[in-house]
Scaffold this motif. Structure first.
Motif, mmCIF file in Angstrom:
data_model
loop_
_atom_site.group_PDB
_atom_site.id
_atom_site.type_symbol
_atom_site.label_atom_id
_atom_site.label_comp_id
_atom_site.label_asym_id
_atom_site.label_seq_id
_atom_site.Cartn_x
_atom_site.Cartn_y
_atom_site.Cartn_z
ATOM 1 N N GLN A 169 0.846 -1.195 0.000
ATOM 2 C CA GLN A 169 0.000 0.000 0.000
ATOM 3 C C GLN A 169 0.880 1.244 0.000
ATOM 4 O O GLN A 169 1.737 1.414 0.876
ATOM 5 C CB GLN A 169 -0.925 0.050 1.215
ATOM 6 C CG GLN A 169 -1.887 1.228 1.153
ATOM 7 C CD GLN A 169 -2.735 1.371 2.407
ATOM 8 O OE1 GLN A 169 -2.226 1.338 3.516
ATOM 9 N NE2 GLN A 169 -4.037 1.524 2.216
ATOM 10 N N ARG A 173 -3.364 5.337 -1.608
ATOM 11 C CA ARG A 173 -3.802 4.350 -2.590
ATOM 12 C C ARG A 173 -4.328 3.100 -1.883
ATOM 13 O O ARG A 173 -3.969 2.824 -0.748
ATOM 14 C CB ARG A 173 -2.648 3.958 -3.518
ATOM 15 C CG ARG A 173 -2.077 5.112 -4.313
ATOM 16 C CD ARG A 173 -1.005 4.632 -5.257
ATOM 17 N NE ARG A 173 -0.344 5.732 -5.951
ATOM 18 C CZ ARG A 173 0.618 5.571 -6.852
ATOM 19 N NH1 ARG A 173 1.033 4.355 -7.164
ATOM 20 N NH2 ARG A 173 1.166 6.621 -7.433
ATOM 21 N N TRP A 175 -4.702 -1.054 -1.230
ATOM 22 C CA TRP A 175 -3.750 -2.160 -1.218
ATOM 23 C C TRP A 175 -3.672 -2.801 -2.602
ATOM 24 O O TRP A 175 -4.664 -2.876 -3.324
ATOM 25 C CB TRP A 175 -4.157 -3.206 -0.191
ATOM 26 C CG TRP A 175 -3.831 -2.807 1.216
ATOM 27 C CD1 TRP A 175 -4.659 -2.188 2.109
ATOM 28 C CD2 TRP A 175 -2.583 -2.977 1.873
ATOM 29 N NE1 TRP A 175 -3.999 -1.960 3.291
ATOM 30 C CE2 TRP A 175 -2.719 -2.438 3.182
ATOM 31 C CE3 TRP A 175 -1.361 -3.539 1.502
ATOM 32 C CZ2 TRP A 175 -1.682 -2.461 4.107
ATOM 33 C CZ3 TRP A 175 -0.317 -3.554 2.427
ATOM 34 C CH2 TRP A 175 -0.489 -3.014 3.705
ATOM 35 N N THR A 176 -2.479 -3.278 -2.944
ATOM 36 C CA THR A 176 -2.225 -3.928 -4.219
ATOM 37 C C THR A 176 -1.611 -5.303 -3.970
ATOM 38 O O THR A 176 -0.790 -5.462 -3.054
ATOM 39 C CB THR A 176 -1.236 -3.092 -5.063
ATOM 40 O OG1 THR A 176 -1.805 -1.813 -5.324
ATOM 41 C CG2 THR A 176 -0.922 -3.771 -6.380
#
Length: 200
Positions: A169, A173, A175-176
């Motif tokens: 993260q 933005r 979480w990826t």
């Protein structure tokens, strides 16, 4: 600065095929944990937590032995659990699986994972690298959460023993999912815990 979470499934459990609910790692599970520790050697960890169950605690101990700056702490939020039950959208192929889980188990797992998401996926200041050593279904729920998938989708997300999943993260933005079930640190003969047709 980014916040990283490294999700690790425990090493292979001894006699797991006989249905033991918990137990020590097998010899293969210990090798998996040692190789994973080598893989994680350069990560500047800021925190580490593990499930209190023996197979996860022993995995954490092996990793900490090789990474002396790491002091993993037990967390009840990382216990093995069933994160949710089936919904109206769940394919009927999963009926036998969900039919074997009690309502009490589902309620307990759902409450646990709600708290786990609130605790571990909260935004934290600074450059953080947190390690969570836990179980297949728990990791699947975190992945499902980050991807915004329907609740029941955790049941089809699989992780191998000592597989590595990384979440990231950046400020402002969401979480990826950076990587899922990375087994590159394990030779083929140590890649266990997945359905046979998924082991590559």
């Amino acid at each position: 600065m980014p916040h990283y979470i490294y999700l690790v499934r425990h090493g292979e459990q001894q006699d797991a095929e006989h249905g033991m609910p918990d137990g020590p790692l097998s010899a293969r599970g210990k090798r998996q944990a040692r190789l994973l520790a080598e893989r994680l050697g350069g990560v500047p960890f800021t925190g580490a937590w593990h499930s209190p169950l023996q197979r996860a605690a022993e995995t954490a101990e092996i990793i900490a032995d090789r990474l002396p700056s790491l002091t993993p702490e037990p967390s009840a939020l990382l216990f093995d659990c069933f994160p949710s039950g089936k919904s109206v959208d769940t394919p009927s192929a999963y009926d036998p699986f969900f039919g074997a889980i009690s309502d009490a188990e589902i309620d307990a797992g759902s409450a646990q994972m709600e708290d786990a998401v609130a605790e571990f996926l909260q935004s934290r200041p600074g450059d953080r690298h947190d390690l969570l050593i836990t179980h297949n279904f728990v990791i699947a729920w975190f992945v499902r959460e980050v991807l915004g998938a329907p609740d029941w989708r955790w049941v089809g997300i699989n992780q191998g023993n000592c597989g590595l999943t990384v979440l990231q993260q950046r400020p402002g933005r969401p979480w990826t999912l950076v990587t899922h079930n990375d087994l590159g640190h394990l030779p083929f003969e140590l890649r266990t815990g997945l359905p046979d047709n998924l082991i590559v």
